[in-house]
Structure formats: structure tokens, C-alpha cells
Design a protein around this motif. Sequence first.
Motif, PDB file in Angstrom:
ATOM      1  N   TYR A 273       0.744  -1.327  -0.050  1.00  0.00           N
ATOM      2  CA  TYR A 273       0.038  -0.021  -0.009  1.00  0.00           C
ATOM      3  C   TYR A 273       0.946   1.314  -0.276  1.00  0.00           C
ATOM      4  CZ  TYR A 273       1.055   0.108   4.840  1.00  0.00           C
ATOM      5  OH  TYR A 273       1.843   0.152   6.192  1.00  0.00           O
ATOM      6  N   LYS A 274       0.400   2.442  -0.438  1.00  0.00           N
ATOM      7  CA  LYS A 274       0.809   3.794  -0.324  1.00  0.00           C
ATOM      8  C   LYS A 274      -0.407   4.504  -0.020  1.00  0.00           C
ATOM      9  CE  LYS A 274       3.454   7.057  -2.998  1.00  0.00           C
ATOM     10  NZ  LYS A 274       4.105   7.073  -4.327  1.00  0.00           N
ATOM     11  N   ILE A 275      -0.098   5.661   1.134  1.00  0.00           N
ATOM     12  CA  ILE A 275      -1.258   6.051   1.710  1.00  0.00           C
ATOM     13  C   ILE A 275      -0.678   7.553   1.727  1.00  0.00           C
ATOM     14  CG2 ILE A 275      -0.845   5.736   4.085  1.00  0.00           C
ATOM     15  CD1 ILE A 275      -3.765   5.475   4.713  1.00  0.00           C
ATOM     16  N   GLY A 276      -1.412   8.404   1.384  1.00  0.00           N
ATOM     17  CA  GLY A 276      -1.367   9.826   1.560  1.00  0.00           C
ATOM     18  C   GLY A 276      -2.127  10.814   2.548  1.00  0.00           C
ATOM     19  N   LEU A 277      -1.610  11.594   3.469  1.00  0.00           N
ATOM     20  CA  LEU A 277      -2.541  12.275   4.009  1.00  0.00           C
ATOM     21  C   LEU A 277      -2.272  13.632   4.223  1.00  0.00           C
ATOM     22  CD1 LEU A 277      -1.722   9.436   5.917  1.00  0.00           C
ATOM     23  CD2 LEU A 277      -3.808  10.032   7.167  1.00  0.00           C
ATOM     24  N   THR A 278      -3.367  14.480   4.281  1.00  0.00           N
ATOM     25  CA  THR A 278      -3.055  15.901   4.400  1.00  0.00           C
ATOM     26  C   THR A 278      -2.718  16.425   5.894  1.00  0.00           C
ATOM     27  OG1 THR A 278      -5.591  16.346   5.310  1.00  0.00           O
ATOM     28  CG2 THR A 278      -4.837  16.467   2.654  1.00  0.00           C
ATOM     29  N   LYS A 279      -2.419  17.478   6.160  1.00  0.00           N
ATOM     30  CA  LYS A 279      -1.864  17.942   7.345  1.00  0.00           C
ATOM     31  C   LYS A 279      -3.458  17.586   8.774  1.00  0.00           C
ATOM     32  CE  LYS A 279       0.341  22.145   8.823  1.00  0.00           C
ATOM     33  NZ  LYS A 279       0.382  23.485   7.956  1.00  0.00           N
ATOM     34  N   ASP A 280      -4.260  17.879   8.104  1.00  0.00           N
ATOM     35  CA  ASP A 280      -5.749  17.574   8.883  1.00  0.00           C
ATOM     36  C   ASP A 280      -6.113  16.143   8.773  1.00  0.00           C
ATOM     37  OD1 ASP A 280      -6.633  17.954   6.451  1.00  0.00           O
ATOM     38  OD2 ASP A 280      -8.189  19.414   6.880  1.00  0.00           O
ATOM     39  N   LEU A 281      -5.248  15.386   8.456  1.00  0.00           N
ATOM     40  CA  LEU A 281      -5.435  13.701   8.434  1.00  0.00           C
ATOM     41  C   LEU A 281      -6.328  13.086   7.683  1.00  0.00           C
ATOM     42  CD1 LEU A 281      -5.173  13.290  12.652  1.00  0.00           C
ATOM     43  CD2 LEU A 281      -3.250  13.154  10.858  1.00  0.00           C
ATOM     44  N   LYS A 282      -6.771  13.982   6.413  1.00  0.00           N
ATOM     45  CA  LYS A 282      -7.461  13.696   5.411  1.00  0.00           C
ATOM     46  C   LYS A 282      -6.674  12.663   4.697  1.00  0.00           C
ATOM     47  CE  LYS A 282     -11.696  15.539   5.926  1.00  0.00           C
ATOM     48  NZ  LYS A 282     -12.808  14.857   6.483  1.00  0.00           N
ATOM     49  N   ILE A 283      -7.269  11.314   4.274  1.00  0.00           N
ATOM     50  CA  ILE A 283      -6.407  10.455   3.366  1.00  0.00           C
ATOM     51  C   ILE A 283      -6.982  11.137   2.170  1.00  0.00           C
ATOM     52  CG2 ILE A 283      -6.311   8.119   2.503  1.00  0.00           C
ATOM     53  CD1 ILE A 283      -7.672   6.878   5.173  1.00  0.00           C
ATOM     54  N   SER A 284      -5.939  11.428   1.119  1.00  0.00           N
ATOM     55  CA  SER A 284      -6.357  12.036  -0.105  1.00  0.00           C
ATOM     56  C   SER A 284      -5.993  11.303  -1.128  1.00  0.00           C
ATOM     57  CB  SER A 284      -5.746  13.326  -0.329  1.00  0.00           C
ATOM     58  OG  SER A 284      -4.453  13.689   0.105  1.00  0.00           O
ATOM     59  N   ALA A 285      -5.021  10.341  -0.892  1.00  0.00           N
ATOM     60  CA  ALA A 285      -4.803   9.234  -1.765  1.00  0.00           C
ATOM     61  C   ALA A 285      -4.263   7.924  -1.100  1.00  0.00           C
ATOM     62  CB  ALA A 285      -3.414   9.768  -2.661  1.00  0.00           C
ATOM     63  N   PHE A 286      -4.857   6.869  -1.830  1.00  0.00           N
ATOM     64  CA  PHE A 286      -4.487   5.645  -1.379  1.00  0.00           C
ATOM     65  C   PHE A 286      -4.327   4.508  -2.835  1.00  0.00           C
ATOM     66  CE2 PHE A 286      -6.575   1.519   0.355  1.00  0.00           C
ATOM     67  CZ  PHE A 286      -5.465   1.291   1.366  1.00  0.00           C
ATOM     68  N   GLU A 287      -3.308   3.836  -2.741  1.00  0.00           N
ATOM     69  CA  GLU A 287      -2.784   2.986  -3.637  1.00  0.00           C
ATOM     70  C   GLU A 287      -2.765   1.577  -2.995  1.00  0.00           C
ATOM     71  OE1 GLU A 287       0.105   4.151  -6.325  1.00  0.00           O
ATOM     72  OE2 GLU A 287      -1.173   5.831  -7.320  1.00  0.00           O
ATOM     73  N   VAL A 288      -3.176   0.520  -3.501  1.00  0.00           N
ATOM     74  CA  VAL A 288      -2.896  -0.996  -3.198  1.00  0.00           C
ATOM     75  C   VAL A 288      -2.829  -1.902  -4.426  1.00  0.00           C
ATOM     76  CG1 VAL A 288      -3.419  -2.740  -1.448  1.00  0.00           C
ATOM     77  CG2 VAL A 288      -4.499  -0.439  -1.472  1.00  0.00           C
ATOM     78  N   GLU A 289      -1.613  -2.677  -4.178  1.00  0.00           N
ATOM     79  CA  GLU A 289      -1.580  -3.879  -5.377  1.00  0.00           C
ATOM     80  C   GLU A 289      -1.874  -4.976  -4.370  1.00  0.00           C
ATOM     81  OE1 GLU A 289       1.586  -4.243  -8.295  1.00  0.00           O
ATOM     82  OE2 GLU A 289       2.480  -5.772  -7.073  1.00  0.00           O
ATOM     83  N   PHE A 290      -2.882  -5.851  -4.776  1.00  0.00           N
ATOM     84  CA  PHE A 290      -3.321  -6.891  -4.025  1.00  0.00           C
ATOM     85  C   PHE A 290      -2.658  -8.197  -4.479  1.00  0.00           C
ATOM     86  CE2 PHE A 290      -6.836  -3.965  -2.762  1.00  0.00           C
ATOM     87  CZ  PHE A 290      -6.612  -4.305  -1.408  1.00  0.00           C
ATOM     88  N   LEU A 291      -1.770  -9.060  -4.030  1.00  0.00           N
ATOM     89  CA  LEU A 291      -1.637 -10.219  -4.603  1.00  0.00           C
ATOM     90  C   LEU A 291      -2.401 -11.274  -4.020  1.00  0.00           C
ATOM     91  CD1 LEU A 291       2.273 -10.130  -5.051  1.00  0.00           C
ATOM     92  CD2 LEU A 291       0.591  -9.016  -6.437  1.00  0.00           C
ATOM     93  N   GLN A 292      -3.458 -12.052  -4.836  1.00  0.00           N
ATOM     94  CA  GLN A 292      -4.343 -12.987  -4.069  1.00  0.00           C
ATOM     95  C   GLN A 292      -3.497 -14.325  -4.402  1.00  0.00           C
ATOM     96  OE1 GLN A 292      -7.486 -14.239  -6.589  1.00  0.00           O
ATOM     97  NE2 GLN A 292      -9.015 -13.616  -4.994  1.00  0.00           N
ATOM     98  N   ASN A 293      -3.396 -15.331  -3.565  1.00  0.00           N
ATOM     99  CA  ASN A 293      -3.021 -16.465  -3.732  1.00  0.00           C
ATOM    100  C   ASN A 293      -4.079 -17.417  -3.977  1.00  0.00           C
ATOM    101  OD1 ASN A 293      -1.874 -19.144  -3.554  1.00  0.00           O
ATOM    102  ND2 ASN A 293      -0.496 -18.726  -1.920  1.00  0.00           N
ATOM    103  N   SER A 294      -4.249 -17.606  -5.407  1.00  0.00           N
ATOM    104  CA  SER A 294      -5.564 -18.162  -5.744  1.00  0.00           C
ATOM    105  C   SER A 294      -5.375 -19.816  -5.897  1.00  0.00           C
ATOM    106  CB  SER A 294      -5.956 -17.621  -7.312  1.00  0.00           C
ATOM    107  OG  SER A 294      -5.751 -16.355  -7.568  1.00  0.00           O
ATOM    108  N   GLY A 295      -4.337 -20.279  -5.621  1.00  0.00           N
ATOM    109  CA  GLY A 295      -4.354 -21.791  -5.902  1.00  0.00           C
ATOM    110  C   GLY A 295      -4.186 -22.259  -7.297  1.00  0.00           C
ATOM    111  N   ALA A 296      -4.361 -23.538  -7.505  1.00  0.00           N
ATOM    112  CA  ALA A 296      -4.060 -24.034  -8.908  1.00  0.00           C
ATOM    113  C   ALA A 296      -4.902 -23.878  -9.902  1.00  0.00           C
ATOM    114  CB  ALA A 296      -3.843 -25.446  -8.530  1.00  0.00           C
ATOM    115  N   ALA A 297      -6.242 -23.372  -9.516  1.00  0.00           N
ATOM    116  CA  ALA A 297      -7.241 -23.193 -10.663  1.00  0.00           C
ATOM    117  C   ALA A 297      -8.097 -22.133 -10.201  1.00  0.00           C
ATOM    118  CB  ALA A 297      -8.037 -24.559 -10.654  1.00  0.00           C
TER     119      ALA A 297
END
Length: 753
Positions: A273-297
Motif C-alpha cells: 500500500y501507499k497512503i497519503g494524508l493531508t495535514k488535517d489527517l484526510k486520506i487524500s490518496a491511496f494505492e494498493v496492489e493486492f496479490l491474491q494466492n488463488s491456488g492451482a485453478a
Amino acid sequence: MKTMKNIDSFTHVRGESLFVDDLQLRQDALIGLCFDSPKAHGKITSVDYSKAEALDGVVKIFTYKDVLGENQIGGIIPDEPLWAEDEVHFWGQPIAFIIAKTEAIAKKARALITIEIEELPVITTAKEAKEKKSFINAPRSFKLGDSKNTFANCEYVFEGETFSNGQEHLYLETQGCYAVPLENGTIKLTSSTQGPTQVQKTAAKVLGIPMHKIEVDVIRLGGGFGGKEDQATPWAVMTAVAVQHLNKPVKYMLNRHDDLRMTGKRHPYSSFYKIGLTKDLKISAFEVEFLQNSGAAADLSPAIAERTLFHATNSYFIPNVTTTVFSCKTNLPPNTAFRGFGGPQGMFVIESAIADAANKIGINKKQIQEANLLSENDTFSYGQIATKVEAKNTWFTAKDTFNLEKTEQEIANFNAENKHYKKGISLMPITFGISFTNTQMNHARALVHIYQDGSVGVSTGAVEMGQSVNTKMLQVAQTVLGISTSKVKLETTNTTRVANTSPSAASSTADLNGKAVEMACTSLLERLTKVAANILSSEEKNISFKEDFVFVADKKSTLTWEAVIMQAMAERVALSENAHYATPKIHFDKSIEKGHPFAYHVYGTAITTVTVDCLRGTYEIDAVKIIHDFGKSMNLGIDIGQIEGALAQGIGWMTMEEIAYNTNGKLLSNALSTYKVPDIFSAPKTIETIPLETEGHDLAIQKSKAVGEPPLMYGIGAYFAIQEAVKAFNPNYTLKFHAPFTPEKVLMGLYEE
Ligand code: MTE
Ligand code: HPA
Ligand code: MOS
């Protein structure tokens, strides 16, 4: 609190409720048992069945060569054979199906089969799969605003990594099916499945026969929790193939070890994740890369990945979001649906990012949470506008009702006074979307018969798995028709009575099937109103049905329900009705990843307090106090039961349930001695659930919101409460987001330098 009991409670406590394993078998019935892969990846060079086949009492051993239709069971993507052909892709993959006179003989035969496998490299983690570009399908991304360019304007930016492990469903009743040949090639499958139509459709495809030749009946499940949405199918299809060839009944119930080894679990996720906040603690940007372990099928992985994206911002409004999910193909059993369906994995990441940010800024996590809670008309990253939002309402009501300030003070005092015990506290808000995220699955039907003695039989597509959906269906029929409980019976779930159903899942079963029951009963009531008005020489608009009697202008008449039914029969009025319901207003366009996929959202906030034993690393959950948005609960006893069960399951996932595979892909946590699940001793000492007073929602059955999955995510609060306690003991502890937070990890955190 006085609400209707689960209609099965009497037979449950007496051990009289019927499950697949309780069925009286036909005298000529045979027993099935799978022979499965002893390696996680490789080419099958030879299998020798001769000794097994020669064993007295072995009838036949089926392999892919005996499939008359297609050897394919993949639902979303056709990438999974029923029985392995030349290659195996996970440890426990079915290769053959032994049919014998008894289970003991089948087991003996299994031990006599020898196999040679030329081993290929094994991937067990999502990260490794991503490096090797081993994927189930193309990645998906949701995007709102412009996160990339917003980080530059943020006061604070933090990046980190999280991991959440899988989870074993551990339904009390293992997977299984009893298949019986009927006439003309028809086969009846009594299956422990959440998806009877999926079983019917797949069996027909594998056997190469039309769906009308397969009847699937489901009495009830001893728990499903998502584990029987897709993965009840292979065992049922195997028994069907055997019946097709042998024309004798075949039963297959997996023993616990086989079930643990051969079935998929909740998906482990590695996320960045990457999270960005303003001075007054507002989350103004959020990025996530999720790697799901799906298994064999694929199994349900693509749908689960999608729900991770839907819930990646939990109860918060974030104007600039980019989330991407990769379904990573590994050599584990195909992972599958599990209560929350990818939502919990997404929500753990945003809560971790907030905890990380708060810790680095040097403030309390709840300040960031509180500053970003969803408001009316906020936009989710998938385009839906949030309406009737209760995020802040549950949050502030929880703070007030449970006297947060006082509790925090008590914890601070306790921590100041105690050296070897530390307490921690966390707030966990939840927001969960209700509907199958795949719009076309949101439909259901009900078939209601009024018998000529006035008793009523209700059939729906809903599968009873302990969540008490049958009790809710009974309540719907009873309130619409104005008759007493004993007059209504819920039938088994059967594909010949209610066809083409979606699985009982997505917490939507009561809404979808309940609306269909309501529609069917309302149509019947209209006809009966005419009959009653005629008998009483009254106007239809003055007629109502209540307490087993007809009321005229709200005054009880002497005309009974039974008498109206008798007259309706005499007048040849139809006393059966079939109704179809499809959720209105929902839509989603995958080409732009925007739409309005959910009928509504469920909200809530939990406050969790824990005590950590800082010598041992063990911990107790002192209390979980919840303000939950039930809408207008139609059965508070059942709904609070769902909250408590889901909460325990969520806490288990976050704290003690540790699935372990070795690097060869063998399941190590293959018994309850090595896989710890919450029991009554590890359950929170106090669980208090208080319903939030709200209007309810018109798309919820009788305004009673879906409750099956959302409360599981309150369990995430336990992780962060324990983390607070560890921090209180060890100021040098660096926050880690690696669930479950087992006592070993706690101990290491307590003494890390
Ligand atoms: N409760 C019990 N007792 N047993 C179960 O198997 N499954 C859960 C939840 N509650 C389950 C349960 C899951 S994963 C879902 S999706 C919902 O129930 C399904 O039922 P519903 O749609 O009627 O809520
Ligand atoms: N939830 C649960 N089960 C499902 C879904 C969903 O959104 N889609 C397909 N199966
Ligand atoms: Mo529940 S995971 O949608 O069966």
C-alpha cells in the motif's frame, strides 16, 4: 429479547436433524473414496491400480478416462479437471475415485495404488507467482480521481506491506454427497452444497446428459461458510459419474483429513500500500496492489478478487484511489469463497495503512479513522454513490454508548500499574456491500403451495446452512398470509421445484429468496381475499388475514383460514404460486469498472479490548462491543447469533488460525492439533451488540438488512487492539501487518529490539 427460535433448534439439540450422512442408504449402495495427488506439481508418468482393483470388495476405480461428457468443473474459467489427466497441480488433487463395498475396503485399496510423478517446480506464495508471471487471468483495477499525482501534495506519505493468511472453513459437516439412480438415466444427488444448480449443471456437463436428468436435493448443511459454494461440486459429480456407470447408489463423505487436504480455503493475500494524508489527517490518496494466492485453478478467485477491490476503502471516503488485484496461480488447492469473499482481505490492508500512518505521525489510529468516515453522497471507487450512510452514526454511537473515553482511561491506568500485562483497544468500522457483485446472479424464486387443509409448503432456492434462512422464509410467509407458525413448512432445496438458482451466498439469500416468497404469498393472498370477500359479502379492500382468521375492517370475523381455503378449492382457485424476484436498480459496467453494484450497504463499528500476557505472549479478548446496522431486524435473536459467530470467525482468522504449507506444497496444519480455531475459552469474555436505530432499507427483506458476512470484519479490530498492547509494552516494536497475530508473533514483538 423475544424472537422466533431457529425452526431447526428442537431437532438439532436432539440430534434428529438430517444431514447427508444420516440418510438411510439403499441396500445395494456403494462407497466412494478419492485417490489424490501426493505431490503438488508434476507430470504423472504412471499409476498402477492393479493391486487395488484386485482387492475383494473393490467394484471399480474411475479416472478421467471414464468421463462421457467433459472432464471439466471450472465455473468461471474452464481450467480445472474433475480428475487429473497427465499433470497434477496441487497436493490433494483428485486423480481417481475408488468404489468399494465399504469405506474400510476403499481405504485399503487407496493404500495399494502406486503412482510415479516427475516433479515440476512448486509455487506456494503469491509473491513468487507474480515474479514468475503465473496468473489465473488478467489483473483488475479500480480507479477514482488521480492518486498518482496527489501524493506530491500530501503532508504525509507512507508505504508498506501486509500479509493475511488463509482460513480453513471447518464446517462441522464435511463435504459429501449421496447419489441414487432413478429411472431412464436420471440421477438424484443429495448434496451438502450451497449451490444446488452449480452441482446440477456441472454434473450434467461431466456426464454428458441434459440438466433435467440430474435432480439435486439439499436438506441442510452442517455449515458452509463459503466452502460449499463451489467446492461441494466435485464430490457430487464423482458420485454421479459412478452411478452413471454402475447404476447403483454411491455415497461419498470426505473424512476430516481428506477434506482439509483436498479443499481450498480463504485466499492468503500479500499486499503493498501507499497512503497519503493531508495535514488535517484526510486520506487524500491511496494505492494498493493486492496479490491474491488463488491456488492451482480459478474456482471463484476472480469474483473474490473483485470484491477485494470493492471493499479496499472500507468505511472511508478517499477521493483518489487506485487499487489493483492480481489473481496469482500457485500450487495450492484452489482457494475459494469464505465469509466476506475477499472483502476482509481488502479491509485489513486499509486498516494496516491507517495504523502505520498513525504510528509514524505519532497519533492514535482512531483520529485518522474518524477524520475519513463516509458521509452521505460520497462516491465509492467503483462509482456507486453512498446513500443512507450509517458509518459515522455507528462510530459515534459506539463511542458514546460504550463510554470510550472512560475505557481508554482505565486502560491507560492499567498499563501504568502493570508491568507484565498490557491492555490494548481498537475501533473497527465496517461497510459491506450487499448483492452478488456479478449483477446477473441477483435473482431468486419461490414456489408456495397452500394444501387443501390450510397448511402451507414453501420451496425456495435458499440453502439452510445454520444461518437460519429457513426461519426467515417462514416468517415472511407467515406475516404475509397472516397464519400461525405451525401452518408453514419449509421444504428441502430441490432443483426440480426451484430451478436455475444462484448459490446461497453473498449474504443475499434471505433478501433474494425472501422477496420471492413475499411476492408468491402476496399473489395467493389477493386470490384468497376475493374468496373471503365473497363469503362475507364484504368489499375486498376491507378484508385482511391475521391470526388464522379473516378480519373485516380490522375486526376479527368467525371465518377461519381453513374455511377460506376449502371454499377456494371448491371454486377451483389456484392455491399454488411461483414467483421470481430480481434485485432492481443494480448494475455494473466492467469495461469502465463503474456502476451501482450493491442494493445497499451494511454499516457498523466495533470496539475491541484485549489483555496481553507479556511474559508468555498469550492474550485474551476482554470485550467486543458493537453498534450494528441491522436495518429493522426481523429476527434479532438469529441476527445477533450471526454477529457472534462471524465475530469469532473473524477473530480466529486474525489471531490464531494459521494455515501452513511447506515449500513442497504439502499442508502441514492438517489436524486440529496444529490448526487452532477459536473455542469458548478464546472467545471474547464479553460480546455486546446493540442495534442502531434506523429506517431499514426497502431492498432488504422486511427492511431487515443482510447479516451473514459483514460482522466477520469486526474481528479485524482484534489484530490492532493486540498491536496496541504490544506497543504499550515494547516501545521499540516496529509495527507489522502479518496476520494471524499468533502468540509466537506477539512474543517476538514484545521482545524485539
Ligand atoms: N452461519 C452459519 N451458521 N453457517 C454458515 O455456513 N455461512 C455464512 C453466513 N452465516 C454460514 C453462516 C456465509 S459465508 C454467508 S454468505 C451467509 O451466511 C449465507 O447466508 P445468507 O445469505 O442467508 O446470509
Ligand atoms: N459474493 C459471494 N459469492 C459470490 C459472489 C459474491 O459477490 N459472486 C459470486 N459468488
Ligand atoms: Mo458466503 S462466502 O458468500 O458463501
